[in-house]
Every structure is written in structure tokens, then in C-alpha cells.
Design an enzyme around this catalytic site. Structure first.
Site, short mmCIF file in Angstrom:
data_model
loop_
_atom_site.label_atom_id
_atom_site.label_comp_id
_atom_site.label_asym_id
_atom_site.label_seq_id
_atom_site.Cartn_x
_atom_site.Cartn_y
_atom_site.Cartn_z
N ASN A 9 0.87 -1.18 0.00
CA ASN A 9 0.00 0.00 0.00
C ASN A 9 0.90 1.23 0.00
OD1 ASN A 9 -1.81 2.03 0.44
ND2 ASN A 9 -2.29 1.47 2.57
N LYS A 11 0.13 4.23 -0.32
CA LYS A 11 -0.54 5.43 0.23
C LYS A 11 -0.34 6.62 -0.73
CE LYS A 11 0.25 3.52 4.75
NZ LYS A 11 -0.01 3.66 6.16
N HIS A 95 -9.72 1.01 4.70
CA HIS A 95 -8.45 1.22 5.41
C HIS A 95 -8.68 2.22 6.54
CE1 HIS A 95 -4.32 2.46 6.21
NE2 HIS A 95 -3.94 1.35 5.60
N GLU A 97 -7.03 4.63 7.58
CA GLU A 97 -6.79 6.06 7.24
C GLU A 97 -7.99 6.64 6.51
OE1 GLU A 97 -2.98 5.55 5.35
OE2 GLU A 97 -2.09 5.05 7.29
N GLU A 167 -5.68 -5.12 10.60
CA GLU A 167 -4.69 -4.07 10.80
C GLU A 167 -5.02 -3.30 12.08
OE1 GLU A 167 -2.60 -2.86 6.95
OE2 GLU A 167 -4.37 -1.60 7.15
N GLY A 173 2.08 2.29 10.71
CA GLY A 173 3.05 3.37 10.55
C GLY A 173 3.72 3.79 11.85
N SER A 213 3.12 -2.08 10.42
CA SER A 213 4.57 -2.03 10.62
C SER A 213 5.27 -3.35 10.26
CB SER A 213 4.90 -1.61 12.05
OG SER A 213 4.40 -0.30 12.30
C1 PEP Z 1 -0.95 0.12 5.90
O1 PEP Z 1 -0.90 1.20 5.33
O2 PEP Z 1 -1.91 -0.64 5.66
C2 PEP Z 1 0.12 -0.27 6.81
C3 PEP Z 1 0.03 -1.42 7.42
O3 PEP Z 1 1.17 0.62 6.96
P1 PEP Z 1 2.59 0.32 7.68
O4 PEP Z 1 3.10 -0.98 7.11
O5 PEP Z 1 3.42 1.49 7.32
O6 PEP Z 1 2.31 0.21 9.15
#
Ligand code: PEP
Length: 252
Positions: A9, A11, A95, A97, A167, A173, A213
Site C-alpha cells: 500500500n 498510500k 483502510h 486512514e 490491521e 506506521g 509495521s
Molecule cells: C498500511 O498502510 O496498511 C500499513 C500497514 O502501513 P505500515 O506498514 O506502514 O504500518
């Protein structure tokens, strides 16, 4: 047997030139990892470039969001028809976000899931608790609600037409991760919900990813869990070395 799936992803990152360059580097790193399915989800602006640069590599392309209508007066939105036209086979939906910054609700996600299925796009349905929900012991309840409401009105599923991503919001992040055991507990719980709602066969076929992460240093522990079939990777998907290594480490 579920094929491992690693989804990048990106982003709101990378220009089209940077996107093409990242895909070129990934193509050489991923040429001998065919046992693992890979999908890249760039911003809408790079979808066409990424789809063209991925051609013939086996790497799938997905979007990070979409609207549920096919076309019409919805300024600023992108439809599933447009995503298919560009060569997408996946779309990330719900997601955290999108939920946090753009008011995405389970009801919206449910409309988008139905629309994605109608257009044969595989929705990657994201669920996960916030830190305060986790501390209040509400992880299972929140994830169940998000999954059930996202699948509201969908009576039949074979299993391979959706992907679920667990998640935890506090792990995205932040450099913090759920413990692999905790993540597997939630993935198992989500699979049980799918078995109760559809069938044991469907639940066995749905791929459930962990996200939050993920990096080369921790992917092996997650992929080793019986209910975790891959990862949704944010930050570490923006570098060919780290993303390539994550995929390579999932080859059994
Ligand atoms: C994500 O954007 O779905 C995500 C898991 O980000 P990160 O790996 O940076 O934590």
C-alpha cells in the site's frame, strides 16, 4: 492451501516516474518468488504506469479506494469500471486512514464491497481496533462488527473473491506491531465468523492478511501463524529492497 499474498500500500507517495522505477527494481527482485502472490496499490495517478510496468511479471495491481457507483456526478471519485479499465484486480477498502480522515463507515465499505464483487475486483477489506478499543478489551467486538457490516447483504461467498486484512490501527506506521500470536488470534476469530456466516469451506479459502509495521525483520513470525496468509505493507513497500525481501521471506 492458501497462496501467500503480500500487498504493498503505497498510500499518497511517489510520482509516476518514481513508481515506474520502483516497479522495475521489484520485477528483478521478484522474478523467482512465484509461490507468493504480490499486489501493488499505488495512488490512482500511478495506476496506469504501474499496470503497464508490471505487465508480464505476474505482479497484480490494486487501488487504495474506490466509489461504489459505476459512473456519474460524483466529483473526485473513481469507479470500479475505471479501475478495471486500468488493469486493477484488487482494491483496498475500509483502510483505517480512510475511516479516520475521510469519514469511511462500515455502511460505505459494504456498498463498495458489493460493487467490487460485481465488477470482479477482489476487495481487501480492512478491519482493526484503535489503541483505546484494545485497552478496553474490545478488539474482537470491533473487528467482528467491521467484518460483518462490510459483508452485510452478501449471502454467498466462495472465499477466493475477497481478502481480509487485520490491521490494528495503533500498529499502522508506528513501528509497533501486534504480537504474532495476538494477530493470529484475531485472524482465527475472523475465520470463525466467516465459517458461521457462510461455510467452513468458504472460511478455509479466504486469505487473511496482517498489517501494521510489517518489515523484513518481522514478516517470518507473522507468516508462520496458521491463520495469517500474508501482509498488507505500507512504509516498507516503498523500498524495493525491503518489499522484495518481505516477499522472498514468504516463499516456503
Ligand atoms: C498500511 O498502510 O496498511 C500499513 C500497514 O502501513 P505500515 O506498514 O506502514 O504500518
Amino acid at each position: 492451501m492458501r497462496t501467500p499474498l503480500i500487498v504493498g500500500n503505497w498510500k499518497m507517495n511517489l510520482t509516476t516516474k518514481e513508481a515506474a522505477s520502483l516497479v522495475e527494481k521489484l520485477r528483478s527482485r521478484l522474478s523467482d518468488t512465484k509461490e507468493v502472490e504480490v499486489a501493488l496499490c499505488p495512488p490512482f495517478t500511478s495506476l496506469e504506469t504501474v499496470a503497464k510496468t508490471c505487465k508480464g511479471s505476474g505482479i497484480h495491481v490494486g487501488a487504495q479506494n474506490m466509489f461504489w457507483e459505476d459512473q456519474g456526478a460524483y466529483t473526485g471519485e473513481i469507479s470500479p469500471v475505471m479501475l478495471k479499465d486500468l488493469g486493477c484486480s484488487f482494491v483496498i477498502l475500509g483502510h483505517s486512514e480512510r475511516r479516520q480522515f475521510f469519514g469511511e463507515t462500515n455502511e460505505n465499505v459494504s456498498k463498495k464491497v458489493k460493487s467490487a464483487l460485481k465488477h470482479k475486483l477482489i476487495p481487501i477489506i480492512c478491519v482493526g481496533e484503535t489503541l483505546s478499543q484494545r485497552e478496553a478489551g474490545e478488539t474482537d467486538r470491533v473487528c467482528r462488527e467491521q467484518l460483518m457490516e462490510s459483508l452485510e447483504g452478501i449471502d454467498n461467498l466462495e472465499g477466493n473473491e475477497i481478502v481480509v486484512a487485520y490491521e490494528p490501527v495503533w500498529a499502522i506506521g508506528t513501528g509497533r506491531t501486534a504480537s504474532p500470536k495476538d494477530a493470529d488470534h484475531v485472524a482465527n476469530f475472523l475465520r470463525l465468523i466467516l465459517a458461521n456466516t457462510y461455510s467452513a469451506r468458504t472460511a478455509e479459502r479466504v486469505r487473511i492478511l496482517y498489517g501494521g509495521s510489517v518489515k523484513p525483520e518481522n514478516i517470518v513470525e507473522f507468516i508462520a501463524q496458521p491463520n495469517i496468509d500474508g501482509a498488507l505493507v505500507g512504509g516498507a513497500s516503498l523500498k524495493a529492497d525491503s518489499f522484495g525481501e518481505i516477499v522472498r521471506l514468504c516463499v516456503i
